[in-house]
Design an enzyme around this catalytic site. Sequence first.
Site, PDB file in Angstrom:
ATOM      1  N   HIS A  25       0.832  -1.203   0.000  1.00  0.00           N
ATOM      2  CA  HIS A  25       0.000   0.000   0.000  1.00  0.00           C
ATOM      3  C   HIS A  25       0.867   1.254   0.000  1.00  0.00           C
ATOM      4  O   HIS A  25       0.615   2.194  -0.758  1.00  0.00           O
ATOM      5  CB  HIS A  25      -0.914   0.013   1.231  1.00  0.00           C
ATOM      6  CG  HIS A  25      -2.146  -0.819   1.094  1.00  0.00           C
ATOM      7  ND1 HIS A  25      -2.101  -2.187   0.966  1.00  0.00           N
ATOM      8  CD2 HIS A  25      -3.464  -0.471   1.055  1.00  0.00           C
ATOM      9  CE1 HIS A  25      -3.342  -2.654   0.875  1.00  0.00           C
ATOM     10  NE2 HIS A  25      -4.179  -1.628   0.910  1.00  0.00           N
ATOM     11  N   HIS A  65       0.574  -3.653   9.096  1.00  0.00           N
ATOM     12  CA  HIS A  65       1.971  -3.521   8.711  1.00  0.00           C
ATOM     13  C   HIS A  65       2.765  -2.956   9.874  1.00  0.00           C
ATOM     14  O   HIS A  65       2.261  -2.134  10.649  1.00  0.00           O
ATOM     15  CB  HIS A  65       2.145  -2.579   7.514  1.00  0.00           C
ATOM     16  CG  HIS A  65       2.008  -3.242   6.182  1.00  0.00           C
ATOM     17  ND1 HIS A  65       2.865  -4.238   5.746  1.00  0.00           N
ATOM     18  CD2 HIS A  65       1.111  -3.056   5.185  1.00  0.00           C
ATOM     19  CE1 HIS A  65       2.488  -4.629   4.537  1.00  0.00           C
ATOM     20  NE2 HIS A  65       1.429  -3.928   4.171  1.00  0.00           N
TER      21      HIS A  65
END
Length: 215
Positions: free
Chosen positions: A141, A190
């Site tokens: 991302h 993450h």
Amino acid sequence: MIKFIKDFYRNSSPKLLISLLFFLAALLVLGVITNEIVVEKEEEIDFLVFQFFKTHFVRAGLTQYMYVITQFSSAPFIKIAYPFLIVILLAFKFYRKALFTFVTAVGGLLLIYGMKMFFARPRPPYPLLYKEESFSFPSGHATLSFILYGTLAYFIWLTDLPKVWKYMAMVFLILLSLTIGFSRVYLRVHYPSDVLGGFCLGYSWLFLMIYTFRK
């Protein structure tokens, strides 16, 4: 490498030289993260950042907002955004920009996939809303948001718009990319080092592509 830097310095504008410095800094940070955190597994800072987020940022009302923000660099969104952008560029006969967009996107995806498979870093434990199945490093991302929105910022800069509008658009796109990275850490899908590494990778790749196509 030294010859490349010397030639670059002799034939480049101050803005391009600054971009080169950012490029070298991004590679350095990416290398440090890869070696010290991913390979050596020195993850104390990552978990300290998670604790800081939990204490100061995580709120029920903000969580849904972060979930929406993170979708602006999700796989389904990217699959729509890039073809749409390329079609628009082709429709207006910006063939070179369409090729740039395609090569930059495909190259970025291959870099992300290759690094994820090579390092095979597991995702953080205890995600806030949902569990991701792919590997963690680098953040796809973060990388793709920097490449996509950086590409848009670059195209806007090449237009004849007044500089004030160019700067406003670039600030907005950069902030959007940074907020997407923030959302990945917030949602605990993450590690912070994944996101920072993704930004460094995205900037480095975009810089190389812009420099190559300008040449």
